[in-house]
Design an enzyme around this catalytic site. Structure first.
Site, PDB file in Angstrom:
ATOM      1  N   SER A  56      -6.539   4.231  -1.238  1.00 14.37           N
ATOM      2  CA  SER A  56      -6.641   2.799  -0.936  1.00 14.37           C
ATOM      3  C   SER A  56      -8.030   2.240  -1.213  1.00 14.37           C
ATOM      4  CB  SER A  56      -6.274   2.544   0.527  1.00 14.37           C
ATOM      5  OG  SER A  56      -4.979   3.038   0.770  1.00 14.37           O
ATOM      6  N   ARG A  62     -13.810   6.812   7.826  1.00 19.72           N
ATOM      7  CA  ARG A  62     -13.541   7.833   8.842  1.00 19.72           C
ATOM      8  C   ARG A  62     -14.774   8.702   9.144  1.00 19.72           C
ATOM      9  NH1 ARG A  62      -8.415   8.173  10.570  1.00 19.72           N
ATOM     10  NH2 ARG A  62      -6.765   7.207   9.332  1.00 19.72           N
ATOM     11  N   ASP A  70      -1.618  -0.188  -4.652  1.00 18.40           N
ATOM     12  CA  ASP A  70      -2.908   0.431  -4.983  1.00 18.40           C
ATOM     13  C   ASP A  70      -2.755   1.891  -5.395  1.00 18.40           C
ATOM     14  OD1 ASP A  70      -2.024   1.057  -2.466  1.00 18.40           O
ATOM     15  OD2 ASP A  70      -3.984   0.944  -1.501  1.00 18.40           O
ATOM     16  N   HIS A 127       2.358   8.779   5.085  1.00 23.70           N
ATOM     17  CA  HIS A 127       1.472   9.883   5.486  1.00 23.70           C
ATOM     18  C   HIS A 127       2.062  10.747   6.598  1.00 23.70           C
ATOM     19  CE1 HIS A 127      -1.993   9.439   3.013  1.00 23.70           C
ATOM     20  NE2 HIS A 127      -2.301   8.229   3.424  1.00 23.70           N
ATOM     21  N   ARG A 153      -3.512  15.757   5.282  1.00 19.47           N
ATOM     22  CA  ARG A 153      -2.950  14.457   4.902  1.00 19.47           C
ATOM     23  C   ARG A 153      -3.042  14.242   3.406  1.00 19.47           C
ATOM     24  NH1 ARG A 153      -3.586   9.791   9.276  1.00 19.47           N
ATOM     25  NH2 ARG A 153      -3.289   8.478   7.461  1.00 19.47           N
ATOM     26  N   ASP A 170       0.822  -1.205   0.000  1.00 19.67           N
ATOM     27  CA  ASP A 170       0.000   0.000   0.000  1.00 19.67           C
ATOM     28  C   ASP A 170       0.860   1.260   0.000  1.00 19.67           C
ATOM     29  OD1 ASP A 170      -2.262   1.823   0.735  1.00 19.67           O
ATOM     30  OD2 ASP A 170      -3.247  -0.120   0.950  1.00 19.67           O
TER      31      ASP A 170
END
EC number: 5.4.2.12
Length: 511
Positions: free
Chosen positions: A62, A263, A443, A406, A153, A12
């Protein structure tokens, strides 16, 4: 077990960047991946923009990535769907929005719009908020309040001021709306049951409790002075004449404009669950008219969904289940939903012959503090499963390059790559021992660009770079370039199955 084990390993956040500077993947000591790239057929796979059903130039993520991989076709993402709906005008006629407006008129109550204020396009898009303000204006609603969650982010870590300015300009231009609270996504958008964070977000919106500022810009400026950047801005209540601009009260309407579910769930539960156990709500439960932009969780009660899910038939998991194959999905917490729910096209159901293993992600404040995350535990478990010889297909996700990428901490991202390289050095030989085939891919990108090439500052977002696909154990096959939607047809090709008609992707193996 059938003829051979086919294993898909998703690294990832592992992209390909021709530039060396700020490239944690290039800098990492990764003897295994380097050898695989030298010795086995490989190609590049596109993971962004229209190749994955996103707007041109939009970085992948993702959720989008795993959905496209599992579906074997380009899946038009919620972002594209909602934007198109605004452009076409049917957005303004959505029953759920009209009912929210009607609720405000009926109870003489407020309309609250909340969500992630950025154009990152991963969880939300600020143009959708502007669409809602336009909707409120058309409905002649007066008491309209925006609760801004800052990003940092999926966009630069200190970009909130620009988004606030743009929003304030839009509010002036459209002629409706006022900013009531601001806070970092760390609080409002937790996904790991850290309810103490969510409570601070909820209390700011409901009780008007938290830091105080006279304007959203002042809130950002004061937060930066404390070295708390966008993601970590403490929930702040905007004050007017000595009291909060607005708080959420009984019979108010709320439209949560985030479109990505993971989230959005916790804060939604805090507002809508009658018997909520995350934390003590001082006012207890009170009714609100709550609109979720998309379906966050089909078990949620007391919510309505504006953009309902479009079902995907014959995803990879469903199709091989019908063919009688046994499959395993394995990942740590941060990416577990991606190899299960998203890979299955947004379906919670577990297919016949599908097993799932969840390894807990470490409980640390930020993953640069533990760049290996739970990769070693995931590896131990998957080796055990490979050696049992029970599975035809294994889908494994290593979260490290993305989650550590991140943080923007270069050395940590480098260590993350080195950890997964060590893991691959054990997993690949175990599959080859059983005459299996391993596909290593990603991804979307992240760790291959850790600095912002324009500003020189840390770069914490995903990239639009392509990712590798390495095919190990199939001999010297010729591969063509493709997109994520081509991976499921490629795996079916290796397994010896025709792809279902719903899959429009094509095998990347050149015949």
């Amino acid at each position: 077990m059938k003829d051979k084990l086919v294993m898909l390993i998703i690294l990832d956040g592992y992209g390909i960047n021709p530039r060396k500077e700020g490239n944690a993947i290039e800098a990492a000591n990764k003897p295994n991946i380097d050898r695989f790239m030298r010795e086995y057929p490989n190609t590049i796979v596109r993971t962004s923009g229209m190749d994955v059903g996103l707007p041109d130039g939009q970085m992948g993520n993702s959720e989008v990535g795993h959905t496209n991989i599992g579906a074997g076709r380009i899946v038009y993402q919620e972002l594209t769907r909602i934007t198109k709906s605004i452009q076409d005008g049917d957005f303004f006629e959505k029953k759920e929005f009209l009912d929210a407006a009607e609720n405000c008129r009926k109870h003489n109550s407020k309309l609250h719009l909340f969500g992630l204020l950025s154009d990152g396009g991963v969880h939300s898009h600020n143009t959708h908020l502007y669409g809602l303000l336009e909707f409120a204006k058309r409905q002649n609603l007066k008491d309209v309040y925006v609760h801004c969650f800052f990003d940092g982010r999926d966009v630069p870590p200190d970009s909130a001021m620009g988004y606030v300015e743009e929003l304030e300009n839009k509010i002036r231009e459209i002629g409706v709306g006022e900013i009531a609270t601001v806070m970092g996504r760390y609080y409002a958008m937790d996904r790991d049951n850290r309810w103490e964070r969510v409570k601070l977000a909820y209390d700011a919106m409901v009780l008007g409790r938290g830091n105080q500022a006279q304007s959203a810009k002042e809130a950002v400026a004061e937060s930066y002075k404390r070295q708390e950047f966008d993601e970590f801005v403490k929930p702040t209540v905007i004050m007017k004449n000595g009291s909060p601009v607005a708080t959420v009260g009984e019979n108010d309407s709320i439209i949560f404009f985030n479109f990505r579910p993971d989230r959005a769930r916790e804060i939604t539960r805090a507002f809508t669950e009658v018997n909520f156990s995350g934390f003590e709500r001082e006012k207890g439960y009170f009714p609100v008219f709550f609109v979720c932009m998309t379906q966050y969780d089909k078990t949620f009660e007391n919510v309505v969904v504006a953009f309902k899910p479009e079902s995907l038939e014959n995803t990879f998991g469903e199709y091989i289940s019908k063919k009688g194959l046994r499959q395993l999905r394995i990942a740590e917490t941060e990416k577990y939903a991606h190899v299960t729910f998203f890979f299955n096209g947004g379906v919670e159901a577990v297919y016949e012959g599908e097993d799932r293993i969840l390894i807990n992600s470490p409980k640390v404040a930020t993953y640069d503090l533990k760049p290996e995350m739970s990769a070693y535990e995931v590896t131990d478990k998957v080796l055990e499963c490979i050696n049992k010889k029970e599975y035809d297909v294994i889908i494994l996700n290593y979260a490290n390059p993305d989650m550590v990428g991140h943080t923007g901490v270069f050395e940590a991202a480098k260590a993350a790559i080195e950890a997964i390289d060590e893991c691959l050095g054990k997993v690949v030989p175990a599959v080859l021992e059983q005459n299996g085939v391993v596909l290593i891919t990603a991804d979307h990108g992240n760790s291959e660009q850790m600095i912002d090439y324009e500003t020189g500052g840390p770069f914490t977002a995903h990239t639009t770079n392509p990712v590798p696909l390495i095919v190990i154990g199939l001999g010297d096959v010729k591969l063509r370039e493709g997109r994520l939607a081509d991976l499921a047809p490629t795996m079916l090709d290796i397994l010896g199955f025709e792809k279902p008609k719903e899959m429009t992707g094509e095998s990347l193996i050149v015949k």
